[in-house]
Scaffold this motif. Structure first.
Motif, PDB file in Angstrom:
ATOM      1  N   GLY A 219       0.832  -1.432  -0.083  1.00  0.00           N
ATOM      2  CA  GLY A 219      -0.119   0.017   0.077  1.00  0.00           C
ATOM      3  C   GLY A 219       0.628   1.417  -0.145  1.00  0.00           C
ATOM      4  N   GLY A 220       2.205   1.188  -0.508  1.00  0.00           N
ATOM      5  CA  GLY A 220       3.059   2.607  -0.933  1.00  0.00           C
ATOM      6  C   GLY A 220       3.226   2.308   0.336  1.00  0.00           C
ATOM      7  N   LYS A 221       3.748   1.517   1.127  1.00  0.00           N
ATOM      8  CA  LYS A 221       4.246   2.155   2.763  1.00  0.00           C
ATOM      9  C   LYS A 221       5.099   1.182   2.908  1.00  0.00           C
ATOM     10  N   ILE A 222       6.501   0.619   3.996  1.00  0.00           N
ATOM     11  CA  ILE A 222       6.969  -0.018   4.473  1.00  0.00           C
ATOM     12  C   ILE A 222       6.229  -0.430   6.007  1.00  0.00           C
ATOM     13  N   ILE A 223       5.599  -1.804   5.418  1.00  0.00           N
ATOM     14  CA  ILE A 223       5.591  -2.589   6.846  1.00  0.00           C
ATOM     15  C   ILE A 223       6.176  -2.897   7.988  1.00  0.00           C
ATOM     16  N   GLU A 224       7.130  -3.736   7.410  1.00  0.00           N
ATOM     17  CA  GLU A 224       8.105  -4.006   7.882  1.00  0.00           C
ATOM     18  C   GLU A 224       9.403  -4.131   8.108  1.00  0.00           C
ATOM     19  N   GLU A 225      10.814  -4.122   7.872  1.00  0.00           N
ATOM     20  CA  GLU A 225      11.947  -4.256   7.760  1.00  0.00           C
ATOM     21  C   GLU A 225      12.875  -4.588   8.458  1.00  0.00           C
ATOM     22  N   GLY A 226      14.083  -5.578   8.729  1.00  0.00           N
ATOM     23  CA  GLY A 226      14.812  -6.745   9.772  1.00  0.00           C
ATOM     24  C   GLY A 226      15.894  -6.975   8.665  1.00  0.00           C
ATOM     25  N   THR A 227      16.305  -7.921   9.400  1.00  0.00           N
ATOM     26  CA  THR A 227      17.441  -9.133   8.925  1.00  0.00           C
ATOM     27  C   THR A 227      16.796 -10.173   7.876  1.00  0.00           C
ATOM     28  N   PRO A 228      17.840 -10.971   6.968  1.00  0.00           N
ATOM     29  CA  PRO A 228      16.903 -12.234   6.545  1.00  0.00           C
ATOM     30  C   PRO A 228      15.575 -13.117   7.340  1.00  0.00           C
ATOM     31  N   GLU A 229      16.881 -12.608   8.815  1.00  0.00           N
ATOM     32  CA  GLU A 229      15.930 -13.926   9.395  1.00  0.00           C
ATOM     33  C   GLU A 229      15.137 -13.515   9.775  1.00  0.00           C
ATOM     34  N   GLU A 230      14.899 -12.062  10.495  1.00  0.00           N
ATOM     35  CA  GLU A 230      13.782 -11.578  11.380  1.00  0.00           C
ATOM     36  C   GLU A 230      12.701 -11.605  10.507  1.00  0.00           C
ATOM     37  N   ILE A 231      12.440 -11.044   9.313  1.00  0.00           N
ATOM     38  CA  ILE A 231      11.403 -11.213   7.991  1.00  0.00           C
ATOM     39  C   ILE A 231      11.499 -12.622   7.917  1.00  0.00           C
ATOM     40  N   PHE A 232      11.572 -13.357   7.878  1.00  0.00           N
ATOM     41  CA  PHE A 232      11.870 -14.421   7.141  1.00  0.00           C
ATOM     42  C   PHE A 232      11.067 -15.341   8.357  1.00  0.00           C
ATOM     43  N   GLY A 233      11.919 -14.991   9.608  1.00  0.00           N
ATOM     44  CA  GLY A 233      11.671 -15.906  10.793  1.00  0.00           C
ATOM     45  C   GLY A 233      10.853 -15.309  11.907  1.00  0.00           C
ATOM     46  N   PRO A 235       8.102 -13.081  11.439  1.00  0.00           N
ATOM     47  CA  PRO A 235       7.330 -12.160  10.427  1.00  0.00           C
ATOM     48  C   PRO A 235       6.419 -10.946  11.764  1.00  0.00           C
ATOM     49  N   GLN A 236       5.971  -9.946  12.001  1.00  0.00           N
ATOM     50  CA  GLN A 236       5.785  -9.910  12.989  1.00  0.00           C
ATOM     51  C   GLN A 236       4.099  -8.945  12.749  1.00  0.00           C
ATOM     52  N   SER A 237       3.863  -8.273  11.235  1.00  0.00           N
ATOM     53  CA  SER A 237       2.637  -8.062  11.298  1.00  0.00           C
ATOM     54  C   SER A 237       1.962  -8.764  10.662  1.00  0.00           C
ATOM     55  N   PRO A 238       0.675  -9.102  10.838  1.00  0.00           N
ATOM     56  CA  PRO A 238      -0.288 -10.193   9.616  1.00  0.00           C
ATOM     57  C   PRO A 238       0.082 -10.170   8.959  1.00  0.00           C
ATOM     58  N   ARG A 239       0.320  -8.731   7.822  1.00  0.00           N
ATOM     59  CA  ARG A 239       0.611  -8.770   6.179  1.00  0.00           C
ATOM     60  C   ARG A 239       1.595  -9.080   5.719  1.00  0.00           C
ATOM     61  N   LEU A 240       2.660  -9.130   6.668  1.00  0.00           N
ATOM     62  CA  LEU A 240       3.180  -9.852   6.231  1.00  0.00           C
ATOM     63  C   LEU A 240       3.173 -11.686   6.478  1.00  0.00           C
ATOM     64  N   LYS A 241       2.861 -11.625   7.143  1.00  0.00           N
ATOM     65  CA  LYS A 241       2.987 -13.291   7.500  1.00  0.00           C
ATOM     66  C   LYS A 241       2.052 -14.163   7.059  1.00  0.00           C
ATOM     67  N   ASP A 242       1.132 -13.120   5.936  1.00  0.00           N
ATOM     68  CA  ASP A 242      -0.001 -13.413   4.975  1.00  0.00           C
ATOM     69  C   ASP A 242       1.126 -13.257   4.329  1.00  0.00           C
ATOM     70  N   PHE A 243       1.696 -12.634   3.644  1.00  0.00           N
ATOM     71  CA  PHE A 243       1.968 -12.750   2.182  1.00  0.00           C
ATOM     72  C   PHE A 243       2.979 -13.426   1.987  1.00  0.00           C
ATOM     73  N   LEU A 244       3.774 -13.966   3.134  1.00  0.00           N
ATOM     74  CA  LEU A 244       5.328 -15.339   2.836  1.00  0.00           C
ATOM     75  C   LEU A 244       3.715 -16.384   3.059  1.00  0.00           C
ATOM     76  N   ALA A 245       3.034 -16.365   3.209  1.00  0.00           N
ATOM     77  CA  ALA A 245       2.578 -18.072   3.266  1.00  0.00           C
ATOM     78  C   ALA A 245       2.307 -18.090   2.032  1.00  0.00           C
ATOM     79  N   LYS A 246       1.703 -17.241   1.151  1.00  0.00           N
ATOM     80  CA  LYS A 246       1.646 -17.550   0.146  1.00  0.00           C
ATOM     81  C   LYS A 246       2.311 -16.984  -1.148  1.00  0.00           C
ATOM     82  N   VAL A 247       4.305 -16.956  -0.672  1.00  0.00           N
ATOM     83  CA  VAL A 247       5.006 -16.654  -1.603  1.00  0.00           C
ATOM     84  C   VAL A 247       6.150 -18.265  -1.300  1.00  0.00           C
ATOM     85  N   LEU A 248       5.958 -18.892  -0.094  1.00  0.00           N
ATOM     86  CA  LEU A 248       6.920 -19.771   0.611  1.00  0.00           C
ATOM     87  C   LEU A 248       6.089 -20.983   0.638  1.00  0.00           C
TER      88      LEU A 248
END
Length: 248
Positions: A219-233, A235-248
C-alpha cells in the motif's frame, strides 16, 4: 551504525497519481547505508518499483526528500545526469541497442558521458565481461544472446559507469526459470565485493541468502523491515505473515 555510513536518506517520500487518488508511495522513510544489500519485497502494486525508481528520480516524488551523500537530490538544484552516474540501474528488460555489438553497448556511455578514452573503456568492459563469464561474446550482437546473457550484459553496462550503488528492478522476472540462477550469481558476487545494492525482487531465496536487510512494502508504505532472519523467521505484522504464507 553512525550517520556517516548513511549513503541515501529518504524521508516522507510520497508519489501520488490522478490528483492524489492513487497513492503509489504514501510516506516512505528509510536509510540506505554503504555496503547494504537491501532487498525490497511485497505484492504487486505495493510501490516497490516506484520507490526504486524514485531513488534516481526516474519517478519524481510528489512530496518528501531524498538526500544522497549529503546532497538533497529532490531540491531541483542538482545536475541530474551527473548524479545518475553514481547509480547503476538494471531493469526487467535489457534495453540493449540491437544494432551495436556487446562491446559497443558497454563502451557507449563511458565514452560519451564520462569522456573515457576508447581503449580504456574497452579494457574496463572486457574485464567486467570476464567477471560474468561473457568475454567470448564481446563481438556478438544482442540477438545472438540468451535472456540470461543479455541481463548479465545489462549489469556489466551499469558497472562500466563505476557507480556507487546498483538498483535492480525485478532483474530476473522476464527470464526463463533456468536462466535466473546465472543472473543471481552475478548479483551475489557484487554483494560479496561490497557493492551497495537495492533490489526489488520476487526471488525470496535471494532475499534470504544475500540481503542483509529486507524491506516489506504494501500500500505504498514500508510495513516491516529487518534482517532476513527477522523478516522470514519472525514476521511481526499480519500482512507480512499473510504474504509469506503465499510466496514461500
Amino acid at each position: 551504525m553512525t550517520s556517516d555510513n548513511v549513503m541515501i536518506h529518504v524521508e516522507g517520500l510520497k508519489k501520488h497519481y490522478n490528483k492524489g487518488k492513487i497513492r503509489a508511495l504514501d510516506g516512505v522513510d528509510i536509510d540506505i547505508r554503504r555496503g547494504d544489500v537491501m532487498v525490497v519485497i511485497g505484492p504487486s502494486g505495493s510501490g516497490k518499483s516506484t520507490f526504486l525508481r524514485s531513488l534516481n528520480l526516474l519517478e519524481e516524488p510528489s512530496e518528501g526528500s531524498i538526500v544522497v551523500d549529503g546532497t538533497e537530490i529532490t531540491s531541483g538544484k542538482i545536475n541530474l545526469d551527473q548524479y545518475r552516474q553514481k547509480m547503476g540501474m538494471v531493469f526487467q528488460h535489457f534495453n540493449l541497442f540491437p544494432h551495436k555489438t556487446i562491446l559497443e553497448n558497454l563502451t557507449l556511455a563511458p565514452i560519451k558521458v564520462k569522456k573515457m578514452d576508447q581503449a580504456a573503456a574497452e579494457r574496463k568492459a572486457m574485464e567486467l565481461l570476464g567477471r560474468v563469464g561473457l568475454s567470448d561474446r564481446a563481438k556478438a550482437y544482442p540477438v545472438q544472446l540468451s535472456g540470461g546473457q543479455k541481463q548479465r550484459v545489462a549489469i556489466v553496462r551499469a558497472l562500466c559507469m563505476e557507480p556507487e550503488v546498483m538498483l535492480f528492478d525485478e532483474p530476473t522476472s522476464a527470464l526463463d526459470p533456468e536462466m535466473v540462477g546465472e543472473v543471481l550469481d552475478v548479483m551475489k558476487d557484487l554483494a560479496r565485493d561490497g557493492m551497495t545494492m537495492v533490489t526489488v525482487t520476487h526471488e525470496m531465496g535471494f532475499a534470504r541468502e544475500v540481503g542483509n536487510r529486507v524491506v516489506f512494502m504494501d500500500g505504498g508504505k514500508i510495513i516491516e523491515e529487518g534482517t532476513p532472519e527477522e523478516i522470514f523467521g519472525r514476521p511481526q505484522s499480519p500482512r507480512l505473515k499473510d504474504f509469506l504464507a503465499k510466496v514461500l
